[in-house]
Design a protein around this motif. Structure first.
Motif, short mmCIF file in Angstrom:
data_model
loop_
_atom_site.label_atom_id
_atom_site.label_comp_id
_atom_site.label_asym_id
_atom_site.label_seq_id
_atom_site.Cartn_x
_atom_site.Cartn_y
_atom_site.Cartn_z
N GLN A 5 8.66 43.51 0.90
CA GLN A 5 9.15 42.37 0.14
C GLN A 5 8.40 42.17 -1.18
OE1 GLN A 5 9.60 38.97 2.64
NE2 GLN A 5 10.79 37.85 1.14
N HIS A 21 -0.35 43.70 7.08
CA HIS A 21 0.11 42.58 7.91
C HIS A 21 -0.87 42.39 9.05
CE1 HIS A 21 4.14 42.36 6.15
NE2 HIS A 21 4.13 43.68 6.14
N ASN A 76 0.76 36.83 8.70
CA ASN A 76 0.04 36.74 7.44
C ASN A 76 -0.21 38.15 6.94
OD1 ASN A 76 -0.21 33.89 7.63
ND2 ASN A 76 -1.85 34.18 9.11
N ARG A 105 0.53 37.36 -1.33
CA ARG A 105 -0.03 36.96 -0.04
C ARG A 105 1.10 36.43 0.83
NH1 ARG A 105 -5.02 36.77 1.19
NH2 ARG A 105 -5.71 36.73 -0.98
N GLU A 106 1.04 36.80 2.10
CA GLU A 106 2.02 36.32 3.08
C GLU A 106 1.34 35.29 3.97
OE1 GLU A 106 5.01 38.17 6.45
OE2 GLU A 106 3.07 39.11 6.11
N THR A 107 1.95 34.11 4.04
CA THR A 107 1.45 33.05 4.90
C THR A 107 2.61 32.55 5.75
OG1 THR A 107 -0.11 32.42 3.17
CG2 THR A 107 0.23 30.85 4.95
N THR A 134 6.05 34.01 4.86
CA THR A 134 6.59 33.84 3.52
C THR A 134 5.66 34.48 2.50
OG1 THR A 134 7.61 31.75 4.17
CG2 THR A 134 7.38 32.16 1.82
N TRP A 135 6.20 35.39 1.70
CA TRP A 135 5.42 36.05 0.67
C TRP A 135 5.41 35.21 -0.60
CZ3 TRP A 135 2.30 40.15 1.11
CH2 TRP A 135 2.45 40.97 2.21
#
Length: 149
Positions: free
Chosen positions: A53, A88, A96, A119-121, A124-125
Motif C-alpha cells: 500500500q 508488518h 502495525n 507507518r501503519e497503525t 491504516t497506512w
C-alpha cells in the motif's frame, strides 16, 4: 599363457569425462542453481514491495503533485528495482508496520526517485514523509509547510 590385458592398457584411449571435467560440471550446475534461487527470491521480494500500500500511495500522490508533473511530466512510470523495506507485525488486518522505500520513476520530461516513509497503525497506512528527487533537486511533498518546497 599370457593373460589378457584390460582394454585401457592396450594403448586405446579411455573414453568419458575426466575427473576435473566432472568437478567443473558439478560446480557450474551448483552455481546455476544458486543464481536461479537468488534471482527468484529477489523478484519475489520486489513483487511484494510493489504490491504494498505505501508503494501505491506514494506513486499516486507524487503523480498528482503539480510541481512533480511540471518537472517530470505525466504519466509517472515506476521503473525497476525499488530499494527499501516494508515490515508488518504479522497481523495483516489491523496490525502495525513501517515502510521506507525509494522508488525510481520516469516521466516524458525527466527521471527521478520517489522517497516515502510510511507507518501503519491499526491497519491504516499514513505517509509521514514524501519527496521526489530529480537530479540535484528535492521536491518535498509531505510534510510540507508550503506546497512542493
Amino acid at each position: 599363457m599370457p593373460s589378457a590385458a584390460p582394454a585401457s592398457a592396450q594403448g586405446r584411449p579411455r573414453r568419458g569425462i575426466p575427473l576435473w571435467g566432472t568437478v567443473l560440471l558439478c560446480l557450474l550446475g551448483f552455481l546455476v542453481l544458486m543464481a536461479a534461487f537468488i534471482g527468484s527470491a529477489f523478484y519475489s521480494i520486489q513483487g511484494s514491495v510493489r504490491r504494498s500500500q505505501p508503494y501505491h500511495m506514494a506513486l499516486a500522490q507524487a503523480g498528482q503533485a503539480t510541481c512533480v508533473t511540471k518537472r517530470l511530466g505525466t504519466p509517472l512510470v515506476p521503473r525497476r528495482f525499488v530499494v527499501g523495506s516494508v515490515s508488518h507485525d504479522g497481523n495483516q488486518t489491523n496490525g502495525n508496520g513501517y515502510s521506507d522505500l525509494e522508488i525510481p520513476v520516469r516521466g516524458p520530461l525527466a527521471s527521478g526517485r520517489v522517497h516515502v516513509v510510511a507507518r501503519e497503525t491499526d491497519g491504516t497506512w499514513t505517509i509521514e514523509y514524501l519527496s521526489v528527487r530529480t537530479g540535484n533537486d528535492r521536491l518535498l511533498l509531505l510534510p510540507a509547510a508550503a506546497p512542493c518546497q
